[in-house]
Write a protein that holds these residues in place. Structure first.
Motif, PDB file in Angstrom:
ATOM      1  N   SER A 187       0.826  -1.200   0.000  1.00  0.00           N
ATOM      2  CA  SER A 187       0.000   0.000   0.000  1.00  0.00           C
ATOM      3  C   SER A 187       0.865   1.256   0.000  1.00  0.00           C
ATOM      4  N   ALA A 231       1.408   4.086  -3.052  1.00  0.00           N
ATOM      5  CA  ALA A 231       1.075   5.478  -2.761  1.00  0.00           C
ATOM      6  C   ALA A 231       2.201   6.430  -3.129  1.00  0.00           C
ATOM      7  N   LEU A 279       4.255  11.613  -3.509  1.00  0.00           N
ATOM      8  CA  LEU A 279       3.066  10.811  -3.769  1.00  0.00           C
ATOM      9  C   LEU A 279       2.929  10.480  -5.252  1.00  0.00           C
ATOM     10  N   GLU A 334      -2.427   8.706  -5.815  1.00  0.00           N
ATOM     11  CA  GLU A 334      -2.536   9.117  -4.416  1.00  0.00           C
ATOM     12  C   GLU A 334      -2.763  10.621  -4.282  1.00  0.00           C
ATOM     13  N   SER A 393      -6.245  11.332  -5.090  1.00  0.00           N
ATOM     14  CA  SER A 393      -7.091  10.905  -3.982  1.00  0.00           C
ATOM     15  C   SER A 393      -7.084  11.928  -2.856  1.00  0.00           C
ATOM     16  N   LYS A 394      -5.912  12.484  -2.552  1.00  0.00           N
ATOM     17  CA  LYS A 394      -5.811  13.505  -1.508  1.00  0.00           C
ATOM     18  C   LYS A 394      -6.613  14.754  -1.877  1.00  0.00           C
TER      19      LYS A 394
END
Length: 274
Positions: free
Chosen positions: A102, A106, A114, A118, A121-122
């Motif tokens: 994971s 990321a 990142l 990722e 996603s943030k």
């Protein structure tokens, strides 16, 4: 013989207590559809404890004992405890492997900032949070100027070293809560939580000026200098009524991309807001 049988029964009882304890611990640690299996195993092993304590009581009260049964009870308890302990270690090992995988997924494997997925996603999470709180945030898109010339002149290994050095120097100009991610090639996104447009422009200019003023030390014989173009955009709740989170993310990143290309068209080594 009586003492030996008593010792075997007592030890088997203790080994099963250990097994029950491990099962109880795993029951609380493991979530999901298979927790019931550990509950059943815990109940079963707890009930089996009576099979270990009654022979001990019988030896004290009547003096009766079965040495072979005592040996088998101890062997079974040891095997059960050892098996459950092994399963525990296997679960912990797989959990560690999953955490490592994971973490690796990321992060960008070259620069350790990142990854594209990722950072997106943030930003999506920040959109969701901002829709609840009514605050604002901004993003920066950074692109190295004439990076193709760097690769052509110095080689791709040096180009990779430039990217690694760039990330290091960008992070020196960021706050602890700011988040940097690589979205491809020489392009990066920075999430600036709770940052208004004018503040984001100040951050962008601080980064741009810092990068323009330093030399990057690589495997090349001499230090190399680069510049960056930066696009800036802020998330405005008033402009996003009726859109879902993914559409808002796509629109926001597109605006930052447009702002970055506007900086390119304005002569590079500058920051533009859109």
């Amino acid at each position: 013989m009586q003492l030996l049988a008593l010792i075997c029964y007592v030890l088997s009882f203790l080994f099963q207590i250990v097994a029950v304890y491990i099962c109880i611990t795993l029951t609380f640690k493991i979530a999901g559809a298979f927790r019931w299996a550990w509950v059943c195993l815990t109940i079963g092993l707890t009930l089996m404890l009576s099979r270990r304590i009654f022979p001990v009581i019988d030896i004290y009260t009547s003096g009766n004992f079965k040495l072979i049964d005592a040996f088998f009870a101890l062997a079974i308890s040891i095997c059960i405890s050892g098996g459950i302990y092994g399963i525990t270690k296997l679960i912990e090992s797989e959990k560690t492997k999953n955490q490592v995988l994971s973490l690796l997924s990321a992060l960008d494997p070259l620069t350790n900032c990142l990854s594209r997925t990722e950072i997106f996603s943030k930003i999506a999470n920040e959109i969701e949070r901002t829709l609840r709180t009514g605050n604002t945030f901004s993003i920066l898109e950074i692109d190295i100027d004439y990076f193709k010339k760097v690769n052509d002149q110095f080689g791709h290994q040096v180009g990779d070293e430039i990217l690694i050095s760039l990330v290091k120097h960008i992070q020196e100009s960021l706050r602890d809560l700011d988040i940097l991610g690589r979205i491809g090639g020489e392009e990066f996104l920075i999430l600036l939580p709770e940052t208004k447009e004018i503040e984001a422009l100040q951050v962008a200019e601080r980064i741009r000026a810092h990068i323009a003023s330093i030399s990057h030390h690589t495997s090349w014989s001499e230090p190399i200098q680069i510049t960056v173009s930066i696009g800036i955009t802020s998330f405005k709740i008033s402009a996003c009524i009726g859109s879902n989170k993914q559409e808002l993310l796509k629109e926001l990143v597109h605006k930052a991309d447009q702002a970055m290309y506007l900086a390119k068209d304005s002569g590079r080594n500058c920051s533009c807001v859109l």
